[in-house]
Scaffold this active site. Sequence first.
Site, short mmCIF file in Angstrom:
data_model
loop_
_atom_site.label_atom_id
_atom_site.label_comp_id
_atom_site.label_asym_id
_atom_site.label_seq_id
_atom_site.Cartn_x
_atom_site.Cartn_y
_atom_site.Cartn_z
N THR A 86 0.78 -0.83 0.00
CA THR A 86 0.54 0.19 -0.03
C THR A 86 0.77 1.19 -0.33
O THR A 86 0.61 2.55 -0.64
CB THR A 86 -1.19 0.03 1.00
OG1 THR A 86 -1.48 -1.03 1.03
CG2 THR A 86 -2.08 1.25 1.57
N THR A 161 1.54 -4.24 4.77
CA THR A 161 1.18 -4.39 5.47
C THR A 161 1.09 -5.68 6.26
O THR A 161 1.57 -6.51 7.15
CB THR A 161 0.51 -3.96 6.18
OG1 THR A 161 -0.62 -3.62 6.07
CG2 THR A 161 1.47 -1.60 5.89
N ASP A 162 0.34 -6.08 5.13
CA ASP A 162 0.01 -7.71 5.18
C ASP A 162 0.91 -8.69 5.97
O ASP A 162 0.40 -9.30 7.11
CB ASP A 162 -0.40 -8.14 4.67
CG ASP A 162 -2.38 -7.59 4.33
OD1 ASP A 162 -2.24 -6.47 5.00
OD2 ASP A 162 -3.29 -7.92 3.08
N LYS A 239 1.07 -7.36 13.46
CA LYS A 239 -0.69 -6.35 12.64
C LYS A 239 -1.65 -6.86 13.75
O LYS A 239 -2.23 -7.65 13.68
CB LYS A 239 -0.54 -6.36 11.89
CG LYS A 239 -1.51 -6.11 10.54
CD LYS A 239 -1.45 -6.09 8.84
CE LYS A 239 -2.50 -4.94 8.31
NZ LYS A 239 -2.63 -4.56 7.03
N1 ASP Z 1 -2.40 -6.57 1.51
C1 ASP Z 1 -1.22 -4.94 1.29
C2 ASP Z 1 -0.41 -6.27 1.44
O1 ASP Z 1 -0.27 -5.96 2.08
C3 ASP Z 1 -1.74 -3.95 2.28
C4 ASP Z 1 -1.02 -3.10 2.50
O2 ASP Z 1 -0.33 -2.52 2.18
O3 ASP Z 1 -0.95 -2.00 3.61
O4 ASP Z 1 0.51 -5.80 0.66
#
Ligand code: ASP
Length: 419
Positions: A86, A161-162, A239
């Site tokens: 993201t 983040t995932d 997370k």
């Molecule tokens: N689904 C995304 C990822 O992990 C979410 C994010 O980046 O916050 O790449």
Amino acid sequence: MVKPGDIVRIKTEDDVLEGTYIEKPTLLGADTIVLKLDHGYNIGIDKNKIKDIKIVKESIKRKVKHEPLPVDKKLPTVLILSTGGTISSKVDYTTGGVLAEYDARDFVEMCPELSKIANIQAERVMQIMSEDMGTDDWSNISKAVADRLKDVDGIVLTMGTDTFGYTAAALSFALKVNKPVVITAAQRSIDRGSSDAFFNLICAVKAAAEWDGAEVVTCMHGTSADDHCLLLRGSSVRKMHSSRRDAFRPINTHELATITPKKITPSNIKHKKRSKDKIVLNNLFSSDVALVYAHPGMKPEVFDMYQKYKGIIIAGTGFGHVPSQVYDRIKELVDNGVFVGMTTQCIYGSTSSTVYSPLRRLSLEVGITFLGDMLSETAFAKLSWACGSAKNIEEIKKTMLDNIAHESSNRRDFNDFLN
Ligand code: ASP
């Protein structure tokens, strides 16, 4: 003619709505159009109810030009390596979702404050969402870090983040570093007013440039406001919320430091200091590993799936339980040379192989290795790394029980719960 990306005002039978027009996702019927409203959420509008539609502002394709980056000889040098997620994303007006498009170079163009903290170098390692990251990606990212760390004062790695916690753990095992390697990300894409991307990036660059430590750490919002970030050990971060900016929390421990754009304040936790020691890379990971969640009524045949695996981690209930009907099947796996490790799905606290008789059976008769307070995701990444180079189950077991990157500890601090 309205185009995707245009800002429009729509009058319906019962409302007036303003937002960005998005090309209709194919899942919706031909009679619906979609608007992205100011707060970021999308709304579907029935075409038959539209009375009037006006373009308020036409979409402009924003071009990010790459100027040569400034160099100030008095400042440290930080390399930003981007991998996607993201933090690299912007709204894709054909689907209404976000797509990874920006890379490290664009961050510097869009956030000139970074160049006041350090001389920034920027490279793209890959451009993927973190849910698509696999063990080969961990291996490539660790190699990119090891190859470049000697030439700079610190590295910032940006990602999604995932699976951030898994990657942070994987890198903590694959690398022995002599300078900071700071992983950061964003919960909201860079083109949204509420994005956490720039504050996280600024604090991460500050840490990479000036922190006196030499570990793989993460740097993300400490609260939902832009007041400070937390520097957390890569082996014990998780997370804990799907959308909050302060989703990343230290588990069974607390932060190494708090970071603001102006100041680094260390905590009482000791850390490895910057040095001239050699950087050591061991980036062999195995993908023949799994993380299995125990649950009521679990069927023994679930474990048949893992006969050909090198190892599995079971996130057990409480101190590390699984229903007794699966004991025999797990024992078969262990007898066939598959490593089985136990963590707790409570997230906080530790497993114990002694508190209850069934736990003693699981440890002594079934042959499960209890992994204490190691996070399940960390245990999974560590198992992948252990299986990458170990020759047999005994070696895997030894590595899993060695404390390599502060992934487990016996320390219990009452205040470390939900902090
Ligand atoms: N689904 C995304 C990822 O992990 C979410 C994010 O980046 O916050 O790449």
